[in-house]
Every structure is written in structure tokens, then in C-alpha cells.
Design a protein around this motif. Sequence first.
Motif, PDB file in Angstrom:
ATOM      1  N   ARG A 100       1.016  -4.741   9.055  1.00 52.97           N
ATOM      2  CA  ARG A 100       1.601  -4.181  10.274  1.00 52.97           C
ATOM      3  C   ARG A 100       0.498  -4.001  11.331  1.00 52.97           C
ATOM      4  NH1 ARG A 100       2.272   1.239  12.017  1.00 52.97           N
ATOM      5  NH2 ARG A 100       0.859   1.898  10.373  1.00 52.97           N
ATOM      6  N   PRO A 129       2.278  -4.135   2.412  1.00 55.07           N
ATOM      7  CA  PRO A 129       2.195  -2.763   1.891  1.00 55.07           C
ATOM      8  C   PRO A 129       3.314  -1.859   2.410  1.00 55.07           C
ATOM      9  CG  PRO A 129       0.592  -3.068   3.647  1.00 55.07           C
ATOM     10  CD  PRO A 129       1.220  -4.416   3.396  1.00 55.07           C
ATOM     11  N   GLY A 130       4.062  -2.317   3.451  1.00 53.52           N
ATOM     12  CA  GLY A 130       5.034  -1.455   4.116  1.00 53.52           C
ATOM     13  C   GLY A 130       4.296  -0.436   4.983  1.00 53.52           C
ATOM     14  N   PRO A 131       4.916   0.133   5.984  1.00 54.71           N
ATOM     15  CA  PRO A 131       6.252  -0.180   6.466  1.00 54.71           C
ATOM     16  C   PRO A 131       6.304  -1.523   7.204  1.00 54.71           C
ATOM     17  CG  PRO A 131       5.215   1.508   7.847  1.00 54.71           C
ATOM     18  CD  PRO A 131       4.275   1.238   6.728  1.00 54.71           C
ATOM     19  N   HIS A 173      -7.802   2.566   1.424  1.00 50.40           N
ATOM     20  CA  HIS A 173      -6.530   2.971   0.808  1.00 50.40           C
ATOM     21  C   HIS A 173      -6.570   2.406  -0.621  1.00 50.40           C
ATOM     22  CE1 HIS A 173      -2.492   4.096   0.180  1.00 50.40           C
ATOM     23  NE2 HIS A 173      -1.899   3.545   1.208  1.00 50.40           N
ATOM     24  N   ARG A 183       6.202   5.816   1.275  1.00 52.52           N
ATOM     25  CA  ARG A 183       5.968   5.248  -0.046  1.00 52.52           C
ATOM     26  C   ARG A 183       4.895   5.986  -0.838  1.00 52.52           C
ATOM     27  NH1 ARG A 183       7.937   1.403   2.827  1.00 52.52           N
ATOM     28  NH2 ARG A 183       6.484   2.241   4.317  1.00 52.52           N
ATOM     29  N   THR A 184       3.728   6.164  -0.234  1.00 52.81           N
ATOM     30  CA  THR A 184       2.599   6.677  -1.008  1.00 52.81           C
ATOM     31  C   THR A 184       2.856   8.104  -1.498  1.00 52.81           C
ATOM     32  OG1 THR A 184       1.181   5.269   0.329  1.00 52.81           O
ATOM     33  CG2 THR A 184       0.084   6.953  -0.975  1.00 52.81           C
ATOM     34  N   ARG A 216      -6.729  -0.061   6.725  1.00 51.02           N
ATOM     35  CA  ARG A 216      -7.427   0.401   5.517  1.00 51.02           C
ATOM     36  C   ARG A 216      -6.965  -0.384   4.296  1.00 51.02           C
ATOM     37  NH1 ARG A 216      -4.614   6.173   6.593  1.00 51.02           N
ATOM     38  NH2 ARG A 216      -2.474   5.675   6.071  1.00 51.02           N
ATOM     39  N   VAL A 217      -5.719  -0.903   4.356  1.00 43.80           N
ATOM     40  CA  VAL A 217      -5.213  -1.727   3.243  1.00 43.80           C
ATOM     41  C   VAL A 217      -6.020  -3.020   3.164  1.00 43.80           C
ATOM     42  CG1 VAL A 217      -3.212  -2.952   2.328  1.00 43.80           C
ATOM     43  CG2 VAL A 217      -2.892  -0.738   3.453  1.00 43.80           C
ATOM     44  N   GLN A 228      -3.405   1.676  -2.824  1.00 44.73           N
ATOM     45  CA  GLN A 228      -2.603   0.530  -2.374  1.00 44.73           C
ATOM     46  C   GLN A 228      -3.243  -0.766  -2.860  1.00 44.73           C
ATOM     47  OE1 GLN A 228       0.416   0.495  -0.567  1.00 44.73           O
ATOM     48  NE2 GLN A 228       0.404  -1.680  -1.046  1.00 44.73           N
ATOM     49  N   GLN A 277      -1.410  -1.749  13.545  1.00 44.02           N
ATOM     50  CA  GLN A 277      -1.616  -0.294  13.443  1.00 44.02           C
ATOM     51  C   GLN A 277      -1.626   0.316  14.843  1.00 44.02           C
ATOM     52  OE1 GLN A 277      -2.589   1.310  10.050  1.00 44.02           O
ATOM     53  NE2 GLN A 277      -1.329  -0.485   9.631  1.00 44.02           N
ATOM     54  N   ARG A 304      -4.221  12.395   2.135  1.00 42.78           N
ATOM     55  CA  ARG A 304      -4.131  11.382   3.196  1.00 42.78           C
ATOM     56  C   ARG A 304      -4.493  12.063   4.509  1.00 42.78           C
ATOM     57  NH1 ARG A 304       0.467   6.975   4.575  1.00 42.78           N
ATOM     58  NH2 ARG A 304      -0.646   5.991   2.873  1.00 42.78           N
TER      59      ARG A 304
HETATM   60  C1  NCD Z   1      -0.038   1.566   4.693  1.00 37.31           C
HETATM   61  C2  NCD Z   1      -0.853   2.751   5.148  1.00 37.31           C
HETATM   62  O1  NCD Z   1      -0.350   3.836   5.348  1.00 37.31           O
HETATM   63  O2  NCD Z   1      -2.039   2.522   5.262  1.00 37.31           O
HETATM   64  N1  NCD Z   1       1.173   1.893   4.098  1.00 37.31           N
HETATM   65  C3  NCD Z   1       1.194   2.313   2.796  1.00 37.31           C
HETATM   66  O3  NCD Z   1       0.517   3.229   2.401  1.00 37.31           O
HETATM   67  N2  NCD Z   1       1.996   1.637   1.952  1.00 37.31           N
HETATM   68  C4  NCD Z   1       0.067   0.490   5.686  1.00 37.31           C
HETATM   69  C5  NCD Z   1       0.545   0.772   7.077  1.00 37.31           C
HETATM   70  O4  NCD Z   1       0.734   1.909   7.490  1.00 37.31           O
HETATM   71  O5  NCD Z   1       0.740  -0.206   7.790  1.00 37.31           O
END
Ligand code: NCD
Length: 328
Positions: free
Chosen positions: A244, A284-286, A157, A79-80, A190-191, A160, A246, A129
Amino acid sequence: MTKVRTDSIKSLNKESIEDVKMKWERKDILGIRELSPDEINFILDTADSFVEISTRDIKKVPTLRGKTIINLFIEASTRTRTSFEIAGKRLSADTINITASSSSLVKGETLIDTARNLEAMNPDIVVIRHSAAGAPHMIAKLIKQSIINAGDGAHEHPTQALLDMMTIRLRKGSIAGLKIAIIGDIAHSRVARSNIFGMTKMGADVHVAGPATMLPPFLSRFGVTVHTDMGEAIRDADVIMMLRIQMERESLNIFPSLREYSTYYCLNQDRVGLANPDVLVMHPGPLNRGVEIAPDVADGTNSVILQQVTYGVALRMALLYLLTGGTL
Ligand code: NCD
């Protein structure tokens, strides 16, 4: 910023927009921790004004023609990375993507040398990233271009969190006074960190819940209420943000099994029923369907998960615009 305004751009008529010329003054976007509520509102106002471009038949404006944006992604992303690339392209910037496997980092070059070489090609913005917390901050001190942190380890993040706050503001009108529950692997997310900084600054009543092994110590110092019982956190909530686990950042043995985890922390329809009827379900996905979120909740009427992705493009367009000198 030269001038501060906290109301939404949508409430202004054309003349007053021209009256209120504001300019972004930070070189980089590294974290939410250092942003003021006025700066956050300024970014969100700008992002709101970019939403419409992506709904057009021809989704391109010449705003950043001649600007170069490098996406340096040394950690997995769907996504990002796509969102930054689309944002740049919709503004007519030249966007270049570098991933870990396609870079000379695999040949032993250091991140600092990679960054210095990118600097020598004179891009305007580098989006980074990296799995190491602080990597974008280190590069930002070193090179003259603007740096955007697209996720650094378990640290921050910011884009996000900004798109999450944008989604909440557009759906609920404002963030202040809302009960927001963030559920899951708080310690490694980080979200979660960026959203805790942002949402508490914006005046939300933030509750977090997860197994004790996924809750960092001293969390209450950040102005949030901490629970191990998910039900308490989501009762009467206006927003539920699921996270999610991690796995890639976990130390061993922080939970017995995925099955046990989902028994206590999966957002299913029964649990959604504890919250306000018009609660926003966010992620935030995934997604790991069936682990932290039931498929019918992810796809249900309260879910704004794909709306977050849509607004993410506008939010990133706004940041690219502001960092290259755009005004509102
Ligand atoms: C998140 C990330 O990469 O921190 N995803 C995102 O950027 N949308 C969340 C995650 O990986 O669980």
C-alpha cells in the motif's frame, strides 16, 4: 538458542522432536535485521506446529494459562492487533488491549511512564505498535518484560515478515533460490524493510520496484536488485508482494496522482502473466483495491493474501510461546 536445526518440524517424527530440545534465548522480538537464518527457521518451525490448533473445533490449549499479554497499540491496526489477541487467547493467556485513544497518552502521559506503569502490573509480554521508529526498542531497554515490535513507524514489522516467510515456506517448500518481487512504496514501508532483511538472509533473489520517489537511496546495499519498471521486477517471479502507499508517512508530491500510480504499478492480470504460472500474490493488508492491486488479482487463484492472515495467528502463537520459555 541452545541447539540449532534448520529442517522443518513436519519432517521429524515424535522421538526426534523430543531429542531436539531448543529454547529461544532473546528477551525481545524487535526486528528481523538482528535475527540469524537459524533463528528465523526455528521460529517458522515452531509456528508450523501451531497451525493445526486453529483448525480444531475447540481452538484453545492451556499452554499459556496464567500468563498476561498486553497489546499496546498506539497506531491503527486491524489484522495485527486482532491476530495477537486471538493468538494469546488460543493459548489461554490473559490478553489486554490498550489503544491510543483509550490510554492516558491522550492525557499527556509519556510512553515511558505508560510502559513503567504496565511493568509494575507484571505482565509477561508487551506487544507494541507505535508510529515512532525505535519506540519498542526504547521500551525493551527500560522494562524487564519481553517486548514484541508490532510495527514501529517506517522501520520494522518483524512479525509480518515472519508470517510472510512462513507462508512462502509452506507453499513453496523453501525460500532459498526464489525470485521475490516487492512492489510499491518501499521507502515508507516497514513491511518491505523487514522482508528485505529476512528474505535476503534466507537466500532469496529479491527484486524491488516502485517510482523513484518511493525507493530509498542505497537500497542495493541491502542485497536487492532495484527497478523502476515493475515488469522487470516481476518477470518470472515466484512471489510478488504488493504494498500500500503509506499516505500517513508520505512527504508531499511523491507521485502525481493515484491514477497515474496505478497505470504503472497496479498488479493486474496482464502483469501477473509475466511471472511464473504458480506465482504467489501476497499483500500485508490493508488493500487499496484498484490502486496497487486489481480486485480480480486480490481474489484470484494465485492470491495467498488471506492465507497470510491465517498463518499470522500461528506465527504469533509461536512467538508468545517461545518468549515465555517454550521449547521445541
Ligand atoms: C501493514 C502495517 O501496518 O505496517 N499492515 C499490517 O500490519 N498487516 C501494512 C500497511 O499498513 O500498509
